[in-house]
Enzyme design. Sequence first.
Site, mmCIF file in Angstrom:
data_model
loop_
_atom_site.group_PDB
_atom_site.id
_atom_site.type_symbol
_atom_site.label_atom_id
_atom_site.label_comp_id
_atom_site.label_asym_id
_atom_site.label_seq_id
_atom_site.Cartn_x
_atom_site.Cartn_y
_atom_site.Cartn_z
ATOM 1 N N CYS A 102 -5.397 -7.495 25.808
ATOM 2 C CA CYS A 102 -4.980 -6.059 25.456
ATOM 3 C C CYS A 102 -4.145 -6.327 23.945
ATOM 4 C CB CYS A 102 -4.108 -5.381 26.530
ATOM 5 S SG CYS A 102 -2.455 -6.532 26.877
ATOM 6 N N ARG B 293 -35.802 -10.348 0.919
ATOM 7 C CA ARG B 293 -34.606 -10.848 1.840
ATOM 8 C C ARG B 293 -34.490 -9.572 2.989
ATOM 9 N NH1 ARG B 293 -29.974 -10.264 -2.718
ATOM 10 N NH2 ARG B 293 -30.379 -8.132 -3.221
ATOM 11 N N TYR C 206 -12.304 -8.666 30.870
ATOM 12 C CA TYR C 206 -12.451 -7.299 30.030
ATOM 13 C C TYR C 206 -11.915 -7.597 28.773
ATOM 14 C CZ TYR C 206 -7.956 -6.244 31.506
ATOM 15 O OH TYR C 206 -6.402 -6.233 31.723
ATOM 16 N N ARG D 274 -31.912 -18.426 -11.289
ATOM 17 C CA ARG D 274 -31.416 -17.657 -10.551
ATOM 18 C C ARG D 274 -30.275 -18.335 -9.345
ATOM 19 N NH1 ARG D 274 -36.359 -15.009 -10.709
ATOM 20 N NH2 ARG D 274 -36.205 -12.974 -11.618
ATOM 21 N N GLY E 11 -21.084 -11.069 -7.309
ATOM 22 C CA GLY E 11 -20.002 -11.907 -7.984
ATOM 23 C C GLY E 11 -20.441 -13.163 -8.504
ATOM 24 N N LYS F 102 -32.732 -17.019 -1.100
ATOM 25 C CA LYS F 102 -33.681 -16.667 -2.029
ATOM 26 C C LYS F 102 -34.932 -17.701 -2.279
ATOM 27 C CE LYS F 102 -32.264 -14.848 -5.634
ATOM 28 N NZ LYS F 102 -32.008 -13.731 -6.508
ATOM 29 N N SER G 61 -2.969 -10.345 31.644
ATOM 30 C CA SER G 61 -3.574 -9.975 30.513
ATOM 31 C C SER G 61 -3.078 -10.459 29.336
ATOM 32 C CB SER G 61 -3.467 -8.220 30.531
ATOM 33 O OG SER G 61 -3.891 -7.775 29.332
ATOM 34 N N MET H 198 -23.043 -15.868 -10.247
ATOM 35 C CA MET H 198 -23.964 -15.623 -11.427
ATOM 36 C C MET H 198 -25.273 -15.268 -10.880
ATOM 37 S SD MET H 198 -25.815 -18.168 -13.846
ATOM 38 C CE MET H 198 -27.518 -18.110 -13.164
ATOM 39 N N HIS I 67 -25.645 -1.994 -8.615
ATOM 40 C CA HIS I 67 -24.415 -2.796 -8.082
ATOM 41 C C HIS I 67 -23.665 -1.970 -7.364
ATOM 42 C CE1 HIS I 67 -20.480 -4.743 -8.333
ATOM 43 N NE2 HIS I 67 -21.223 -5.615 -8.009
HETATM 44 C C1 PEP Z 1 0.771 -7.854 22.705
HETATM 45 O O1 PEP Z 1 1.746 -8.249 22.702
HETATM 46 O O2 PEP Z 1 -0.497 -8.308 22.410
HETATM 47 C C2 PEP Z 1 0.544 -6.442 23.387
HETATM 48 C C3 PEP Z 1 -0.398 -5.851 23.852
HETATM 49 O O3 PEP Z 1 1.732 -5.847 23.731
HETATM 50 P P1 PEP Z 1 2.788 -5.303 22.479
HETATM 51 O O4 PEP Z 1 1.650 -5.100 21.413
HETATM 52 O O5 PEP Z 1 2.964 -3.765 23.065
HETATM 53 O O6 PEP Z 1 3.834 -6.033 22.381
#
Ligand code: PEP
Length: 924
Positions: free
Chosen positions: A879, A370, A899, A118, A127, A47, A812, A129, A488
Amino acid sequence: MAKKSSAKKSAKPAAKKSNAKSAQYVYTWGAGKADGNGGMKALLGGKGANLAEMTRIGLPVPPGFTITTEVCTYFYAHKKTYPKELQAQMAAGVANMEKIMGTKFGATDGTPLLVAVRSGARDSMPGMMDTILNLGLNDSTVVALVKATKNERFAWDCYRRFIQMYGDVVLGVQKKEGEDHEPFETVIEGFKHEKYHQDIEDSKLTAADQQELVKRFKALVLERTGHVFPHDPWDQLRGAAGAVFGSWMNDRAIVYRRKYNIPTEWGTAVNVQAMVFGNTGDTSGSGVAFTRNPANGTNEFYGEFLINAQGEDVVAGVRTPEPVLKLKDQMPKSYAELLKVRATLEKHFKDVQDIEFTIQEGKLFMLQTRNGKRTAAAALKFSIDMVKEKLIDWKTAITRNPADQLEQLLAPIFDLAEVRKAKVIATGLPAGPGAATGKIYFNADRAVTAAEKGEKVLLVRVETSPEDLRGMIAAEGILTARGGVSSHAALVARQMGKVCVCGAAALQVDYDKKTVTVSGATYGEGDFLSIDGTAGTVYAGQIKTAPSEIIAGLIHGDKAAQATEKFKSYVQLMKWCAQATKLQVRTNADTPEQTAQAIAFGAVGIGLTRTEHMFFEGDRIDAMREMILADNLGAREAALAKLLPYQRDDFYGIFKALKGFPATIRFLDPPLHEFLPNSTDQQAALAKKLGIDVKKIEHRVHELHEFNPMLGFRGCRLGIKYPEITAMQARAVLEAAADATKAGFKARPEIMIPLVGFKRELDLQVALVHEVAAKVQAEKKVKISYSVGTMIEIPRGALTADEIAHTAEFFSFGTNDLTQTCLGMSRDDSGSFLGAYQESEIMKKNPFASIDQTGVGQLMQIAIEKGRKTRPDIKLGICGEHGGDPDSVKFCHKLGLSYVSCSPYRVPVARLAAAQAAIADLKK
Ligand code: PEP
Ligand code: MG
């Protein structure tokens, strides 16, 4: 002695030095000049920085000063005291205002200077003042104000409001437990009924009425606090500043910071600004507006105002304001000026602005600007439109769409056929788009309790206030009877992506009876209602929801959905993301349907197929159980032979859905007991089905029981003990790949061995896979292009990644397991204490949702470095569930992974986060 004198010596120059460049704690602005600017948000708060910036660019801003966030830090580091220079700097700030305004703080003769106080953190934070207006009034200055303005009603109205706000937020005169109304409001209502025998509008109260209310308010303050309301304007000002700093650590602010990951260290600034008045009569007013529609993104001036009112009236939801467009007829000159300011602000800030303004006797003043909070749909439209308008470039457009909000665009809408049959019981303002259905609750705490039990909840209130924050977080949707689109409820809902309808005036909420009466019917707590926050409609009962246009267009190929602007804008955004991104996004999918969905969302392969999920359907589970119960190799191989065709067909379907993209297929991972029935009934039924003695099943279940199954007989340990399982899975994958190749489409399996901690574990499994592959290729007479790699998901695997990379063609990161093993916290039941850990700020986020970058992240870094040392071109991915979390995606980009892989519906989120990470790199 010597020590003492040297201490003395060094004390003097130090004191001198601090005098010489004494810290600046107060930054002033006014009359076209400002100490600060818009780039100083860390020091001045959002502000304060923007008030300085607006002053600099020549907009009409009443003068004032900002007390910096450093003072907040000092306040907490020094037992809630202030730097000694502060008072003098504040006095200079007040003097500057007095000079510009021609008024005097505390004047009992002439016009007294009144100020607004303010809070102002870096980002706005409901949340904390918020605002105190008309500070500086007391029994003497109010008389001076009456004299100076010749407007008795106005002066007493200001004084009454001041005591109410100050009493509430600084002195803590608030509703007690069990009270549903603010105590000051109760006094006003009591007075109105006593004098007028009805609930008249505040604007109808006379000067004498306001004077009487001042008396009653002061009595209320004395009764509730035991202290007389402060008289001295400087005491009032110091008290207000202290309340702002104190509010940084109140419960609501802490809850908010936790939800939005705002560091406690940031602190808040305090803004003190000369008052201008919207409540002097019918040529004055106050308003709030967005330079464009923040709910749906339309390029229209969007907001509301109240004639003869102060700013708080507009946002408090007590009086229902009028659309800002009506100002055009009521105050054409001010409206034209406001439109000019709107254009100037967008051009200058290059983003949609959320403004507050006051018109005092026909003159416009800007009180705030803002970047406007917006829904995901609005963010998308703003970003696309602003590129077309050449305000921003396409890369900036990507950054204007918050990745963690993108899922809102995929949120369901009501099923059209169902909604036509549903009964509309009220309409209100469409404040948070989307469709929500749930059981109604009238109190935030009860809403939270119900949601914790797994109920879908709608929070229904007359109006919401920051106390309701927890309930709003827990609810599917929010419905209020009073308040406008900037109330709000509306602001918070929009930010959280909650469905919200507000100002549905037909609702009669009775907190005592826990009912809402509307259209002749009464609904109690626990009854179902449904709300459409895009249209502003309230329906009786439950309504089925349907997918959004984006899902309908992408997944179901719906032509009408594909023709919508929203769909086209989404496609454009994703095209830009593809142009910017370095990190690829794959998906975690176990079926051809999931795979097809993810590909439609733009995934470029599968990062994880959990093959065990294929063992549960239909008859397969029987063959699986037979395999587990088998007590010799022959019996096990016979059962596995039954499973083989199922798996092969599944893989074939997945390869087909992948259209040539690669698939990382993870071999069996969970402990075997997970496949066996637990209850005696189920065990008896299985014994009958398989024609074996139930005792044998009981015995095997007992034998497989583990105390720590997550650290037990699972992952590659299964394949080490039962190589025939690995052999079957390898055969299923490779035969499917061979069949796919013969059928004319490319299959690129990447076989992944789970839970490897020792190179030799992987060696043994990989040898087996190659052996099977050689056989299958010979049998099918085709060459299959496949690779074999591993998951890095236990610390030993990460630490010895250089050894493992000799065998693994790819890594992975299984960050679910890596998190639980690195932190020594079970991924299944750490929920019982993780909340307390986050509350105590031991960890800022749930480490199973967002990567613990310092701990788990370090293991990843080690594994990457070591893996690359052995195999420089090793393919690296992630993953675990973290693959769909925007912050984790950005971290993976930084680590240089190839990835991330996440569930299909999070693919768009990950793509956006990955593109943003790449763009952030360019800006460095
Ligand atoms: C992990 O452990 O991150 C994974 C992808 O395998 P899972 O969740 O199947 O153990
Ligand atoms: Mg795992």
